[in-house]
Design a protein around this motif. Structure first.
Motif, mmCIF file in Angstrom:
data_model
loop_
_atom_site.group_PDB
_atom_site.id
_atom_site.type_symbol
_atom_site.label_atom_id
_atom_site.label_comp_id
_atom_site.label_asym_id
_atom_site.label_seq_id
_atom_site.Cartn_x
_atom_site.Cartn_y
_atom_site.Cartn_z
ATOM 1 N N ILE A 74 1.282 -4.527 -4.950
ATOM 2 C CA ILE A 74 2.557 -4.258 -4.282
ATOM 3 C C ILE A 74 2.415 -2.926 -3.561
ATOM 4 N N ARG A 75 2.506 -2.956 -2.243
ATOM 5 C CA ARG A 75 2.433 -1.728 -1.456
ATOM 6 C C ARG A 75 3.834 -1.348 -1.004
ATOM 7 N N LEU A 76 4.173 -0.081 -1.181
ATOM 8 C CA LEU A 76 5.526 0.384 -0.899
ATOM 9 C C LEU A 76 5.514 1.519 0.102
ATOM 10 N N VAL A 77 6.526 1.533 0.952
ATOM 11 C CA VAL A 77 6.646 2.561 1.985
ATOM 12 C C VAL A 77 8.078 3.072 1.988
ATOM 13 N N GLU A 78 8.215 4.390 1.923
ATOM 14 C CA GLU A 78 9.522 5.038 2.003
ATOM 15 C C GLU A 78 9.398 6.219 2.967
ATOM 16 N N GLY A 79 9.971 6.064 4.160
ATOM 17 C CA GLY A 79 9.811 7.117 5.154
ATOM 18 C C GLY A 79 8.354 7.280 5.530
ATOM 19 N N ASP A 80 7.829 8.518 5.419
ATOM 20 C CA ASP A 80 6.427 8.758 5.756
ATOM 21 C C ASP A 80 5.533 8.770 4.519
ATOM 22 N N TRP A 81 6.050 8.255 3.415
ATOM 23 C CA TRP A 81 5.286 8.242 2.159
ATOM 24 C C TRP A 81 5.001 6.809 1.753
ATOM 25 N N SER A 82 3.808 6.549 1.235
ATOM 26 C CA SER A 82 3.491 5.216 0.742
ATOM 27 C C SER A 82 2.735 5.319 -0.566
ATOM 28 N N TRP A 83 2.874 4.300 -1.384
ATOM 29 C CA TRP A 83 2.135 4.249 -2.642
ATOM 30 C C TRP A 83 1.896 2.790 -2.979
ATOM 31 N N SER A 92 -3.194 -10.278 -23.110
ATOM 32 C CA SER A 92 -2.522 -9.941 -24.370
ATOM 33 C C SER A 92 -1.500 -8.842 -24.112
ATOM 34 N N GLY A 93 -0.485 -8.817 -24.942
ATOM 35 C CA GLY A 93 0.490 -7.740 -24.873
ATOM 36 C C GLY A 93 1.408 -7.834 -23.666
ATOM 37 N N PRO A 94 2.241 -6.811 -23.480
ATOM 38 C CA PRO A 94 3.211 -6.807 -22.379
ATOM 39 C C PRO A 94 2.544 -6.588 -21.027
ATOM 40 N N ALA A 95 3.287 -6.898 -19.971
ATOM 41 C CA ALA A 95 2.761 -6.712 -18.615
ATOM 42 C C ALA A 95 2.518 -5.235 -18.346
ATOM 43 N N ARG A 96 1.433 -4.953 -17.643
ATOM 44 C CA ARG A 96 1.103 -3.579 -17.279
ATOM 45 C C ARG A 96 0.826 -3.490 -15.791
ATOM 46 N N ARG A 97 0.988 -2.295 -15.258
ATOM 47 C CA ARG A 97 0.647 -2.050 -13.858
ATOM 48 C C ARG A 97 0.142 -0.624 -13.721
ATOM 49 N N LEU A 98 -0.660 -0.435 -12.697
ATOM 50 C CA LEU A 98 -1.209 0.878 -12.397
ATOM 51 C C LEU A 98 -0.644 1.322 -11.059
ATOM 52 N N SER A 99 0.037 2.464 -11.041
ATOM 53 C CA SER A 99 0.546 2.990 -9.770
ATOM 54 C C SER A 99 -0.367 4.113 -9.309
ATOM 55 N N VAL A 100 -0.589 4.150 -7.998
ATOM 56 C CA VAL A 100 -1.453 5.161 -7.389
ATOM 57 C C VAL A 100 -0.656 5.838 -6.288
ATOM 58 N N GLU A 101 -0.464 7.141 -6.430
ATOM 59 C CA GLU A 101 0.263 7.921 -5.428
ATOM 60 C C GLU A 101 -0.560 9.137 -5.037
ATOM 61 N N GLY A 102 -0.372 9.603 -3.816
ATOM 62 C CA GLY A 102 -1.040 10.809 -3.361
ATOM 63 C C GLY A 102 -2.256 10.511 -2.508
ATOM 64 N N ALA A 103 -2.698 11.535 -1.805
ATOM 65 C CA ALA A 103 -3.789 11.370 -0.847
ATOM 66 C C ALA A 103 -5.155 11.641 -1.446
ATOM 67 N N GLN A 142 14.810 4.164 -2.104
ATOM 68 C CA GLN A 142 14.635 2.767 -1.729
ATOM 69 C C GLN A 142 13.437 2.659 -0.803
ATOM 70 N N ALA A 143 12.590 1.669 -1.067
ATOM 71 C CA ALA A 143 11.365 1.499 -0.282
ATOM 72 C C ALA A 143 11.242 0.064 0.204
ATOM 73 N N ARG A 144 10.459 -0.122 1.249
ATOM 74 C CA ARG A 144 10.068 -1.453 1.694
ATOM 75 C C ARG A 144 8.746 -1.808 1.013
ATOM 76 N N TYR A 145 8.555 -3.092 0.682
ATOM 77 C CA TYR A 145 7.318 -3.469 0.014
ATOM 78 C C TYR A 145 6.704 -4.710 0.656
ATOM 79 N N THR A 146 5.401 -4.850 0.444
ATOM 80 C CA THR A 146 4.685 -6.093 0.733
ATOM 81 C C THR A 146 3.890 -6.443 -0.516
ATOM 82 N N ALA A 147 3.879 -7.712 -0.888
ATOM 83 C CA ALA A 147 3.253 -8.145 -2.130
ATOM 84 C C ALA A 147 2.158 -9.158 -1.860
ATOM 85 N N ILE A 148 1.068 -9.038 -2.607
ATOM 86 C CA ILE A 148 -0.072 -9.949 -2.506
ATOM 87 C C ILE A 148 -0.464 -10.365 -3.920
ATOM 88 N N GLY A 149 -0.803 -11.632 -4.090
ATOM 89 C CA GLY A 149 -1.267 -12.097 -5.389
ATOM 90 C C GLY A 149 -0.129 -12.556 -6.281
#
Length: 204
Positions: A74-83, A92-103, A142-149
């Motif tokens: 999931i790619r997100l864009v808010e203004g001039d920032w994206s993550w 196994s176990g609960p759903a997990r996700r890894l977020s990556v922010e910064g340059a 609030q951000a705009r997103y595009t999702a793949i997978g």
């Protein structure tokens, strides 16, 4: 005439002082920090392009002793920032996700999130208690997103969020995609050195 000239000089001097104060304050506010000193999402542009922290669906990721497969992005864009957020699965176990922010470098922030589907808390309060921790509000937007997978989301849309944190490493997030309700997740800041990636198609 002398009085008018003196008055004009005084006005110019005051204007110069005001301009200097504004410039100094702007220069000393760290990398896009908000007026209250919090890091703001608008402080960087184009969160990481390429590099070892850019993943693709099918890649395998080892964090600590556990290995995951990247099922969605999931790619997100808010203004001039994206993550970006990578949905992880280890069967196994609960759903997990890894977020990556910064340059990159000291600006890079990696957070491993664990879903809290049974949480009854809602965002908006200055502080929230969950799992024996007290989290303090950090930012909302609030951000705009595009999702793949395999994300369970439409391919594009909008996402609202409320972020909280506890200490320097613990995070709490509330996310609502489109018209759905809040998704709650607790996160832990991780060291980039603790992340190992095995690309699905070999070296990229």
């Amino acid at each position: 005439m002398d009085g008018a000239l003196a008055y004009l000089v005084a006005v110019v001097a005051v204007l110069v002082v005001v301009v200097l104060v504004v410039v100094v304050r702007a220069a000393t506010r760290p990398g896009g920090a908000s007026p209250d000193g919090r890091p703001a999402r608008g402080g960087a542009t184009d969160a990481p392009r390429g590099g070892r922290h850019r993943l693709a669906v099918g890649d395998r990721v080892r964090i600590g002793e556990r290995e995951y497969v990247v099922n969605g992005t999931i790619r997100l864009v808010e203004g001039d920032w994206s993550w970006v957020q990578y949905l992880l699965d280890d069967n196994s176990g609960p759903a997990r996700r890894l977020s990556v922010e910064g340059a990159g470098g000291a600006d890079l922030e990696l957070v491993l999130w664990t879903a809290e589907p049974g949480a009854t808390v809602t965002p908006g309060a200055p502080t929230i208690d969950l799992g024996g921790r007290r989290y303090t509000w950090a930012e909302t937007g609030q951000a705009r997103y595009t999702a793949i997978g395999e994300t369970g989301l439409p391919s594009a849309g909008t996402m609202c969020y409320h972020d909280y944190q506890s200490g320097s490493n613990a995070r709490l997030s509330f996310e609502a995609y489109g018209e759905e309700g809040w998704r709650v997740a607790r996160g832990d800041l991780i060291d980039p050195a603790d992340l190992a990636i095995r690309p699905a198609g070999g070296e990229r």
